[in-house]
Structures are given as structure tokens and as C-alpha cells.
Design an enzyme around this catalytic site. Structure first.
Site, PDB file in Angstrom:
ATOM      1  N   GLY A 269      70.999 -64.049  17.930  1.00  0.00           N
ATOM      2  CA  GLY A 269      71.281 -63.246  19.092  1.00  0.00           C
ATOM      3  C   GLY A 269      70.407 -63.412  19.882  1.00  0.00           C
TER       4      GLY A 269
ATOM      5  N   ASP B  95      67.432 -61.993  20.027  1.00  0.00           N
ATOM      6  CA  ASP B  95      66.188 -62.132  19.418  1.00  0.00           C
ATOM      7  C   ASP B  95      65.745 -63.767  19.368  1.00  0.00           C
ATOM      8  OD1 ASP B  95      63.905 -61.430  18.029  1.00  0.00           O
ATOM      9  OD2 ASP B  95      64.803 -61.136  16.116  1.00  0.00           O
TER      10      ASP B  95
ATOM     11  N   VAL C 236      75.204 -58.211  15.839  1.00  0.00           N
ATOM     12  CA  VAL C 236      75.546 -58.466  14.390  1.00  0.00           C
ATOM     13  C   VAL C 236      75.350 -57.098  13.589  1.00  0.00           C
ATOM     14  CG1 VAL C 236      74.184 -59.706  12.411  1.00  0.00           C
ATOM     15  CG2 VAL C 236      74.592 -60.872  14.482  1.00  0.00           C
TER      16      VAL C 236
END
Ligand code: ADP
Length: 206
Positions: A56, A58, A168
């Protein structure tokens, strides 16, 4: 428009200038490719406890900052990673070319599969529970409180923040938005820094 009471020592005119709502914006897009005209000097990351990169947002931030360098920096500074609900600072490395100086790595909570797991005693155990009734609410709120406190510490003028935990980690989006906005508003009422906060949503739904 009605404004809350001015902070003591401020005139109504000062207060209007410092209206927290006017200092908060929402932008739909990629947090690693913000228009430079925004003047964003720090971004938050939705990290995980290892601080060793993930998926994602990150992943996007690691790719833009320089994956190996960022992982190496965090490993050296924070060998134990970062517990959920806390935030760690790093330089922006490769993102400095865009005027970004700081990355604040916030580890949001995973919304539990079984809501009962995190509910406060006596609280309803589903997503309709009042805000603050689940442990996950408290942990997400803690991320925002820490982000804003670090913005003061690092003299951050304009902080951009993704929708922490809502990917997530499955935190219900409307619930996360209320926590994020409520804490931003409360902080800005009492603090000059950051001067501006932009919530970066990856798509319209966010
Ligand atoms: P978490 O594990 O905290 O849930 P995710 O990265 O899975 O973190 O999702 C957090 C939010 O970030 C989601 O709303 C997702 O759509 C959004 N997101 C993913 N990539 C980006 C990006 N490049 N810029 C901004 N937001 C992003």
C-alpha cells in the site's frame, strides 16, 4: 458561519485567521506525488511495526524515498521497530527533491476480525459502537496525537497524511475519518504548527 469561542488572548480577527477548518484540506491522489505548489514539508506513512516496508502507501513511500536507504535508516534508529499506536521520524531521503524533509511513520491498528476482541467492557461489539469504545479507536487516535506532536517538535509547516489503517488493516473508513478529523481540529485549535494539514485520499471513496 459560527465559530467556536476564541482561544484566550486572541481577538476575533486573529481567531478567524487561525480557523482550524481553513487549515485542513483533502486531496485525492498519491502522497508521493503531491503538487510542489502545496508546500508540503512532511508526510505521514501508514507503516507496520517492523518499519521494514510493507504494501500500500508504505510501499509507495519506500519506493519514492529509496527503499534500501529508508529501511537501513529505520533499522539503525529503531531496531525494535515501532509499536502500534506510536510514530517514528525519519528524513525524507529521496523525497527531499520534492521539498519533503520528514517522514513520520505511524503504525495504525489492525481492525480486529472479531470486534469483541478490542471492545471496552460493556460496549457494543460492532462498527456501530460509539467512537472511543474500541481499543482500535484509541490506538488510531494515538497515532494522530503523536503525528501532530511531532509536527510541533520538527517545526513542520504542512503535513500530508494518508488514510492510516483503512487499507489492508481494514479500519472502517468513516470511523477512521471522524477520528482523524476530530484530532486534527482539536490540535489546530491550540497550536500554530503544523500550519496546514492535508489528508491525502487515494480515491474518492477514501
Ligand atoms: P494500512 O495497512 O494502514 O491499512 P494501507 O497502505 O493498506 O495501510 O492503506 C492505507 C490507505 O492508504 C488506504 O486508504 C489506501 O487506499 C491508501 N493508499 C495506498 N497507496 C497510497 C498512495 N500512494 N498515496 C496515498 N494513499 C495511498
Amino acid at each position: 458561519m459560527d465559530h467556536p469561542l476564541p482561544i484566550s488572548g486572541q481577538t476575533p480577527a486573529d481567531h478567524a485567521l487561525n480557523d482550524p477548518i481553513a487549515r485542513i484540506a483533502v486531496h485525492v491522489g498519491d502522497i508521493t506525488a503531491l503538487p510542489e505548489t502545496f508546500g508540503v514539508d512532511a508526510i505521514a506513512n501508514a507503516a507496520n511495526e517492523s518499519l521494514a516496508g510493507g504494501g500500500g502507501v508504505d510501499r509507495a513511500i519506500h519506493d519514492a524515498a529509496g527503499r534500501d536507504e529508508l529501511i537501513a535508516y529505520n533499522r539503525e534508529q529503531y531496531p525494535a521497530g515501532c509499536p502500534t499506536g506510536l510514530v517514528k521520524h525519519s528524513p525524507a531521503l529521496g523525497l527531499e527533491a520534492q521539498g519533503i524533509k520528514h517522514i513520520l511513520h505511524a503504525v495504525g491498528p489492525v481492525w480486529p476480525e472479531d470486534d469483541a476482541q478490542y471492545a471496552m467492557p460493556g460496549a457494543p461489539i460492532d462498527d456501530t459502537a460509539k467512537l472511543g469504545y474500541t481499543y482500535a479507536d484509541t490506538l488510531l487516535a494515538s497515532c494522530y496525537t503523536q503525528l501532530f506532536n511531532l509536527a510541533v517538535k520538527y517545526d513542520i509547516q504542512h503535513l500530508a497524511i494518508p488514510a492510516i489503517s483503512t487499507g489492508v488493516y481494514r479500519f472502517p473508513k468513516p470511523r477512521a475519518a471522524r477520528i482523524a478529523f476530530g484530532h486534527a481540529h482539536g490540535h489546530l485549535l491550540r497550536n500554530d504548527l503544523p500550519q496546514r494539514i492535508t489528508f491525502v485520499c487515494f480515491n474518492e471513496e477514501d
